[in-house]
Design a protein around this motif. Structure first.
Motif, mmCIF file in Angstrom:
data_model
loop_
_atom_site.group_PDB
_atom_site.id
_atom_site.type_symbol
_atom_site.label_atom_id
_atom_site.label_comp_id
_atom_site.label_asym_id
_atom_site.label_seq_id
_atom_site.Cartn_x
_atom_site.Cartn_y
_atom_site.Cartn_z
ATOM 1 N N ALA A 5 0.870 -1.397 -0.035
ATOM 2 C CA ALA A 5 0.112 0.083 0.304
ATOM 3 C C ALA A 5 0.829 1.406 -0.101
ATOM 4 C CB ALA A 5 -0.709 -0.137 1.796
ATOM 5 N N HIS A 6 1.999 1.335 0.777
ATOM 6 C CA HIS A 6 2.954 2.283 0.688
ATOM 7 C C HIS A 6 3.808 2.829 -0.235
ATOM 8 C CE1 HIS A 6 5.268 5.674 2.517
ATOM 9 N NE2 HIS A 6 6.219 5.049 1.556
ATOM 10 N N CYS A 7 3.608 1.404 -0.748
ATOM 11 C CA CYS A 7 4.674 1.202 -2.806
ATOM 12 C C CYS A 7 3.580 2.700 -3.548
ATOM 13 C CB CYS A 7 4.860 0.305 -2.567
ATOM 14 S SG CYS A 7 6.760 0.082 -2.039
ATOM 15 N N LEU B 22 20.567 -0.978 -10.150
ATOM 16 C CA LEU B 22 19.514 -1.272 -9.628
ATOM 17 C C LEU B 22 19.317 -2.283 -9.350
ATOM 18 C CD1 LEU B 22 19.858 1.583 -9.465
ATOM 19 C CD2 LEU B 22 18.614 1.637 -7.472
ATOM 20 N N GLY B 23 18.554 -2.745 -10.106
ATOM 21 C CA GLY B 23 18.493 -4.299 -11.093
ATOM 22 C C GLY B 23 16.675 -4.439 -11.593
ATOM 23 N N ILE B 24 16.622 -2.859 -11.210
ATOM 24 C CA ILE B 24 15.365 -2.222 -11.555
ATOM 25 C C ILE B 24 14.924 -2.025 -13.117
ATOM 26 C CG2 ILE B 24 14.700 -1.520 -8.976
ATOM 27 C CD1 ILE B 24 15.148 1.047 -9.818
ATOM 28 N N ILE B 25 13.705 -1.786 -13.473
ATOM 29 C CA ILE B 25 13.224 -1.641 -15.086
ATOM 30 C C ILE B 25 12.805 -0.359 -14.606
ATOM 31 C CG2 ILE B 25 12.609 -2.529 -17.016
ATOM 32 C CD1 ILE B 25 12.473 -4.558 -15.779
ATOM 33 N N ASP C 2 -3.309 3.486 -13.341
ATOM 34 C CA ASP C 2 -3.599 2.482 -12.345
ATOM 35 C C ASP C 2 -3.072 0.236 -12.263
ATOM 36 O OD1 ASP C 2 -4.670 3.212 -11.044
ATOM 37 O OD2 ASP C 2 -6.730 3.191 -11.804
ATOM 38 N N ALA C 3 -2.708 0.477 -13.967
ATOM 39 C CA ALA C 3 -1.976 -0.540 -14.465
ATOM 40 C C ALA C 3 -0.090 -0.527 -13.627
ATOM 41 C CB ALA C 3 -2.059 -1.155 -15.596
ATOM 42 N N ASP C 4 0.190 0.872 -14.504
ATOM 43 C CA ASP C 4 0.904 0.911 -14.360
ATOM 44 C C ASP C 4 1.796 0.901 -12.637
ATOM 45 O OD1 ASP C 4 3.776 2.246 -14.814
ATOM 46 O OD2 ASP C 4 3.786 3.707 -13.888
ATOM 47 N N THR C 5 0.713 1.759 -11.377
ATOM 48 C CA THR C 5 1.591 1.420 -10.588
ATOM 49 C C THR C 5 1.389 -0.194 -10.202
ATOM 50 O OG1 THR C 5 -0.206 3.999 -10.543
ATOM 51 C CG2 THR C 5 -0.095 2.261 -8.093
ATOM 52 N N GLN C 6 0.260 -0.967 -10.238
ATOM 53 C CA GLN C 6 0.432 -2.397 -10.064
ATOM 54 C C GLN C 6 1.421 -3.063 -10.283
ATOM 55 O OE1 GLN C 6 -3.192 -4.110 -11.659
ATOM 56 N NE2 GLN C 6 -4.497 -2.441 -10.167
ATOM 57 N N ASN C 7 2.034 -3.086 -11.375
ATOM 58 C CA ASN C 7 3.324 -3.433 -12.244
ATOM 59 C C ASN C 7 4.897 -3.457 -10.935
ATOM 60 O OD1 ASN C 7 2.372 -4.427 -14.170
ATOM 61 N ND2 ASN C 7 3.081 -3.463 -16.059
ATOM 62 N N PHE C 8 4.048 -1.770 -10.775
ATOM 63 C CA PHE C 8 5.577 -1.652 -10.118
ATOM 64 C C PHE C 8 5.193 -1.619 -9.023
ATOM 65 C CE2 PHE C 8 7.555 1.807 -6.330
ATOM 66 C CZ PHE C 8 8.434 1.856 -7.498
ATOM 67 N N VAL C 9 4.352 -1.860 -7.931
ATOM 68 C CA VAL C 9 4.605 -2.428 -7.144
ATOM 69 C C VAL C 9 4.565 -4.415 -6.453
ATOM 70 C CG1 VAL C 9 2.159 -3.008 -4.650
ATOM 71 C CG2 VAL C 9 2.455 -1.140 -6.180
ATOM 72 N N SER C 10 3.562 -5.006 -8.279
ATOM 73 C CA SER C 10 3.698 -6.589 -7.684
ATOM 74 C C SER C 10 5.959 -6.686 -7.961
ATOM 75 C CB SER C 10 3.624 -6.917 -8.847
ATOM 76 O OG SER C 10 3.593 -6.404 -9.549
ATOM 77 N N PHE C 11 6.242 -5.739 -8.713
ATOM 78 C CA PHE C 11 7.796 -5.652 -9.264
ATOM 79 C C PHE C 11 8.420 -5.762 -8.430
ATOM 80 C CE2 PHE C 11 11.902 -4.206 -10.880
ATOM 81 C CZ PHE C 11 12.434 -5.405 -11.484
ATOM 82 N N VAL C 12 8.301 -4.192 -7.185
ATOM 83 C CA VAL C 12 9.205 -3.627 -6.503
ATOM 84 C C VAL C 12 9.289 -5.149 -4.844
ATOM 85 C CG1 VAL C 12 9.697 -1.346 -6.791
ATOM 86 C CG2 VAL C 12 8.370 -1.727 -5.283
ATOM 87 N N CYS C 13 7.713 -5.371 -5.291
ATOM 88 C CA CYS C 13 7.855 -6.143 -4.242
ATOM 89 C C CYS C 13 8.297 -7.107 -3.957
ATOM 90 C CB CYS C 13 5.723 -6.107 -3.141
ATOM 91 S SG CYS C 13 5.777 -4.164 -2.708
ATOM 92 N N ARG C 14 8.431 -7.565 -4.919
ATOM 93 C CA ARG C 14 9.203 -9.470 -4.939
ATOM 94 C C ARG C 14 10.533 -9.270 -4.628
ATOM 95 N NH1 ARG C 14 10.258 -10.390 -11.663
ATOM 96 N NH2 ARG C 14 7.975 -9.428 -12.162
#
Ligand SMILES: CCCCCC/C=C/CC(=O)SCCNC(=O)CCNC(=O)[C@H](O)C(C)(C)COP(=O)(O)OP(=O)(O)OC[C@H]1O[C@@H](n2cnc3c(N)ncnc32)[C@H](O)[C@@H]1OP(=O)(O)O
Length: 303
Positions: A120-122, A182-185, A272-284
């Motif tokens: 939620a914070h991310c 940093l290993g991110i995209i 919204d999709a961009d936010t979801q992508n970001f969150v699911s990616f960084v929370c891995r």
């Protein structure tokens, strides 16, 4: 986003910045040193200092989130509010964006906002990031970046959202999108902003390699418009501003909108999709580990 002559077209209230405000001191107005009338009063917040000059219609906006102007949620929020305030005041036609922190323009995303945080914070953080980019990229005002320090990743995107960039000639002041290191995209809207500025092939190479360009190379590739000695960054930014303000506002604004709208609309359509992508990616777990390792490396580099 009306297109009528002289009408501001920045998206309004895509996200209410006030809702994000935590412990900020916005709206404070105080006389500038040696100042007198309205044109010399500065205002702003804890992390964004605004020095308005009503006579010229130009405000200098300084990032002051020490030590490195990392884009914390608070800084993002305060930037959006200061920008909105200037856009709503017909006195102002341009902003010079610069840093109040020595040697760093902006270190990009605040890694502590996404390391060990809950989804939620991310998500809240990423929405604030999108909001600032949209507002800057589509701002009706002329934005000139006076880059007086290092300018990696999110710092680079802030600069690229401006209309013109002046970089101090110091080999330590590198600029670029280093996300892969940093290993991110970089998300598509950062990539689009890069491509719009330096072209497809240069972006393809620089994005994959995570290149941070020293001043001469940044100038050559087209990431910045001028490289000048450090003590001339501010005056050169003012000269650039004068050049841009010599153009009638309505013609310049509509042209800017024509050039940038499609890129911004792409994010607006899939925010919204961009936010979801970001969150699911960084929370891995794997991404959290690389971010923690990167942050640790930064901390140990000291001294
Ligand atoms: C508007 C839309 C924007 C969209 C953005 C979308 C996504 C962007 C992706 C990113 O931005 S990822 C972040 C990438 N940033 C970096 O890789 C920069 C890392 N930092 C540096 O390289 C250096 O710090 C510097 C900026 C070159 C400055 O060097 P200097 O030697 O002056 O300072 P340090 O000793 O390295 O750092 C001081 C202090 O600050 C901490 N820190 C540095 N960067 C960050 C950061 N990005 N987030 C959080 N914290 C950071 C560093 O760890 C030190 O902390 P300490 O506790 O004092 O040891």
């Amino acid at each position: 986003m009306a297109l009528a002559s002289g009408v501001r077209f920045a998206p309004r209230a895509l996200l209410r910045p006030w809702a994000l405000l935590r412990g900020t001191t916005l709206g404070r107005t105080e006389p500038a040193a040696g100042g007198g009338g309205d044109g010399a009063r500065r205002f702003g917040s804890q992390r964004v200092l605004v020095e308005p000059d009503a006579a010229s219609g130009v405000a200098v906006m300084k990032l002051r989130n020490p030590p490195v102007n990392a884009l914390s949620l608070e800084l993002l929020t305060e930037l959006v509010i200061s920008l909105e305030k200037l856009e709503n005041d017909k006195t102002f036609r341009g902003i010079i964006l610069t840093s109040d922190c020595p040697r760093v323009f902006c270190a990009g995303l605040d890694l502590t906002e996404i390391c060990g945080r809950n989804p939620a914070h991310c998500a809240e953080y990423w929405k604030a990031m999108q909001e600032l980019w949209l507002r800057m990229y589509l701002s009706s005002l002329v934005l000139v970046a006076a880059i007086n320090g290092a300018c990696p990743a999110g710092g680079c995107i802030i600069a690229l959202s401006c209309d013109c960039r002046v970089l101090a000639d110091n080999p330590k002041y590198r600029i670029g999108l280093n996300e892969t290191l940093l290993g991110i995209i970089a998300p598509f809207w950062l990539k689009d902003t890069y491509v719009n500025t330096i072209g497809h092939r240069a972006s393809e190479q620089a994005l994959q390699l995570g290149s941070l360009f020293p001043p001469a190379e940044a100038l050559q590739v087209g990431l910045v418009d001028q490289v000048v000695p450090e003590d001339q960054v501010q005056s050169t930014a003012l000269s650039e501003m004068a050049r841009w303000l010599a153009v009638p506002d309505h013609a310049r604004q509509l042209t800017k909108n024509m050039m940038r709208k499609a890129t911004a609309d792409r994010l607006l359509r899939q925010r919204d999709a961009d936010t979801q992508n970001f969150v699911s990616f960084v929370c891995r777990d794997s991404i959290q580990k690389s971010l923690q390792a990167y942050l640790e490396k930064l901390r140990q580099r000291k001294g």
